[in-house]
Design an enzyme around this catalytic site. Structure first.
Site, PDB file in Angstrom:
ATOM      1  CB  VAL A 137      -0.931  -0.008   1.220  1.00  0.00           C
ATOM      2  CG1 VAL A 137      -1.807   1.246   1.228  1.00  0.00           C
ATOM      3  CG2 VAL A 137      -1.792  -1.274   1.233  1.00  0.00           C
ATOM      4  N   PRO A 138       1.260   1.716  -1.185  1.00  0.00           N
ATOM      5  CG  PRO A 138       1.249   2.366  -3.432  1.00  0.00           C
ATOM      6  CD  PRO A 138       0.531   1.497  -2.440  1.00  0.00           C
ATOM      7  CB  CYS A 139       1.992   5.331   2.544  1.00  0.00           C
ATOM      8  SG  CYS A 139       3.072   4.214   3.435  1.00  0.00           S
ATOM      9  CG  HIS A 140       6.868   4.285  -1.238  1.00  0.00           C
ATOM     10  ND1 HIS A 140       6.089   3.152  -1.098  1.00  0.00           N
ATOM     11  CD2 HIS A 140       7.386   4.243  -2.495  1.00  0.00           C
ATOM     12  CE1 HIS A 140       6.147   2.449  -2.215  1.00  0.00           C
ATOM     13  NE2 HIS A 140       6.913   3.088  -3.085  1.00  0.00           N
TER      14      HIS A 140
END
Length: 171
Positions: A137-140
């Site tokens: 879950v690519p919060c970056h």
């Protein structure tokens, strides 16, 4: 009810990562090992009935996908099934994050607009920070409106490394 979580540790270029899946192989949490306290705090929020962690007996699909991701197959993590607790708003933010393709970045306002809440940038930021499944879950991939890197639970150096890795693999 107590949730059984199976634990694996993945050595990676950005440090050891703890991967927690359920008995069906669904990814429940993914966190950098040096942020274990954060993961414990998020697990308490997501599993108020409690949880038990046992070592996995065989590599999970999540472990194989993360290994492939770090080896350059960025798409390997896209179809991984995930499940979390969280509010309906948080889950909407996390679902929108999964739509942000590798190598791209978006601002908090972009995610707010994508979920139909254009004025909720701060709430999106809070949900982003409560994401229990890093990288997948690519919060970056969320940056500030100015284009600057903003906070990342795993540290800005890791965020920069992940973004650089993804861009390099797509070049």
């Amino acid at each position: 009810m107590t949730q059984l979580l199976l634990s694996e540790t993945l050595p990676s270029p950005v440090g050891a990562i703890t991967i927690l899946t359920d008995a069906a192989g669904v990814l429940r949490a993914l966190e950098f090992e040096d942020y274990h306290d954060r993961m414990e705090r998020l697990l308490r929020l997501h599993y108020p009935g409690g949880w038990r962690v046992d070592p996995a007996s065989a590599p999970s699909d999540a472990m194989r996908a993360m290994t492939a991701y770090f080896a350059g197959d960025l798409a390997a993590i896209e179809a991984l099934p995930t499940a979390t607790g969280g509010t309906a708003f948080q889950r909407a933010v996390w679902a929108a994050l999964r739509d942000v393709r590798a190598g791209r970045t978006v601002a908090y306002g972009d995610i707010a607009a994508a979920i139909g809440r254009p004025g909720a940038m701060r709430a999106v930021g809070m949900a982003n920070g409560a994401n229990p499944i890093a990288i997948v879950v690519p919060c970056h991939r969320i940056i500030g409106r100015s284009g600057m890197l903003t906070g990342y639970a795993g540290g800005l150096a890791r965020k920069q490394w992940l973004l650089t890795h993804e861009r390099a693999m797509l070049a």
